[in-house]
Design a protein around this motif. Structure first.
Motif, short mmCIF file in Angstrom:
data_model
loop_
_atom_site.label_atom_id
_atom_site.label_comp_id
_atom_site.label_asym_id
_atom_site.label_seq_id
_atom_site.Cartn_x
_atom_site.Cartn_y
_atom_site.Cartn_z
N ARG A 55 4.03 5.76 -5.70
CA ARG A 55 4.03 5.72 -7.00
C ARG A 55 3.03 6.76 -7.58
O ARG A 55 3.20 7.28 -8.68
CB ARG A 55 3.84 4.35 -7.57
N SER A 56 1.94 6.91 -6.91
CA SER A 56 0.92 7.78 -7.26
C SER A 56 1.10 9.23 -6.76
O SER A 56 0.23 10.35 -6.88
CB SER A 56 -0.35 7.47 -6.91
N THR A 89 0.92 -1.20 -0.09
CA THR A 89 -0.08 0.00 0.01
C THR A 89 0.73 1.34 -0.07
O THR A 89 0.74 2.18 -0.83
CB THR A 89 -0.92 -0.01 1.16
N ARG A 90 1.94 1.48 0.71
CA ARG A 90 2.91 2.46 0.91
C ARG A 90 3.48 2.56 -0.56
O ARG A 90 3.72 3.64 -1.12
CB ARG A 90 3.82 2.25 2.03
N ARG A 91 3.98 1.69 -1.32
CA ARG A 91 4.65 1.74 -2.37
C ARG A 91 3.74 2.22 -3.40
O ARG A 91 4.05 3.07 -4.26
CB ARG A 91 5.31 0.43 -3.11
N GLN A 92 2.37 1.77 -3.52
CA GLN A 92 1.41 2.49 -4.47
C GLN A 92 0.91 3.51 -4.31
O GLN A 92 1.00 4.52 -5.21
CB GLN A 92 0.07 1.54 -4.30
#
Length: 301
Positions: free
Chosen positions: A206-207, A200-203
């Protein structure tokens, strides 16, 4: 989840009034003052809250022990419990697919206040009532939110109130059980983990978004707790229990003589919590006739 609840109360009760097109001046006399006082107290309590997330296996064990506690009439435990934090926010992991059931349990002196909230993706289902317990006495009180909903034309059905009361009782019992079991090594495992999973943190990164680095206390079964679950499941089976760990169980309050010779009252408590001892209990006619010494059998050896 604490942040979501804080944001809800920072905007409370404006969001409800705006949704219904109602002005604060249109509310019954004194209600706005009660709403703002409730808002202030909730924000103060949430500043000190410790977040606990209970995984499904630990929740299963805790609810089984809670049902036994109620069955045996051991609500006296509520009068002696000292919560590990003055405010506990308890989440049941994977409780609902699209929402999170969360209980906020607050201990102030000899009183414990318990409320249930529903945290959804885009909104919060507020608390309409709370349980206030003092020792063996408990009462249901209604929050100003229920009066607010009545005033803006959104009365809460009695069935929803009853469901909320049931969940309040569950979260209160969970807090008592957690506080009790944390005193026994190995029953529960508490880890500090990130509120948001790595994926969730990586997504979010990226956004172009940044998620707060919030830590919560994740509750899972410890080694002794896993043995307890094994023993509990065996209780539901027929046949001989061979090599199954002994089972943690509640002991009723009772009078006892202290080392000083005085008669004292021992509060209800758990017995057998901690490292499990493998026990084989075989008692047959042959075993009794083959030896005169049955002490090993009666002691579970």
């Amino acid at each position: 989840m604490i942040d979501e609840l804080k944001r809800f109360f920072e905007d409370y009760p404006r969001q409800v009034l705006q949704m219904r097109g109602v002005s604060p001046a249109d509310l019954p006399a004194g209600l706005m003052d009660r709403l703002l006082d409730y808002r202030h107290r909730q924000l103060v309590n949430l500043e000190d809250a410790q977040y606990f997330r209970i995984d499904p296996a630990a929740y299963w064990m805790l609810t089984k022990l809670i049902s036994e506690m109620k069955r045996d009439g051991l609500e006296e435990l509520y009068s002696q419990v000292m919560l590990p934090f003055s405010t506990m926010m308890i989440e049941i992991a994977d409780s609902e697919p699209d929402q999170v059931l969360t209980g906020v349990v607050i201990q102030i002196d000899d009183a414990i206040f318990t409320q249930r909230f529903i945290l959804r993706k885009n909104d919060v289902g507020p608390s309409n009532c709370a349980i206030v317990s003092r020792g063996l006495k408990a009462e249901i009180i209604y929050t100003p939110t229920r009066e607010l909903f009545d005033a803006v034309g959104l009365p809460v059905p009695d069935a929803m109130i009853e469901d909320e009361i049931t969940w309040n009782k569950t979260f209160l019992a969970l807090a008592v059980a957690i506080a009790t079991l944390l005193r026994h090594d190995g029953m529960l495992k508490v880890e500090e983990v990130s509120l948001y999973p790595r994926q969730t943190r990586r997504q979010a990164e990226r956004s172009g978004k940044s998620l707060p680095d919030t830590l919560i206390s994740k509750i899972t079964l410890g080694k002794a707790g896993r043995g307890q679950v094994e023993a509990m499941k065996e209780d539901n089976k027929d046949g001989v229990r061979q090599g199954i760990p002994r089972r943690t169980h509640w002991v009723r309050g009772h009078a006892m003589r202290s080392r000083s010779g005085q008669i004292v009252w021992r509060m209800p408590h758990l017995r057998g919590a901690g490292p499990m001892i493998k026990q084989v209990r075989h008692l047959t006619a042959e075993a009794v006739t083959d030896t005169d010494d049955t002490s090993d059998l009666t002691n579970g050896g």
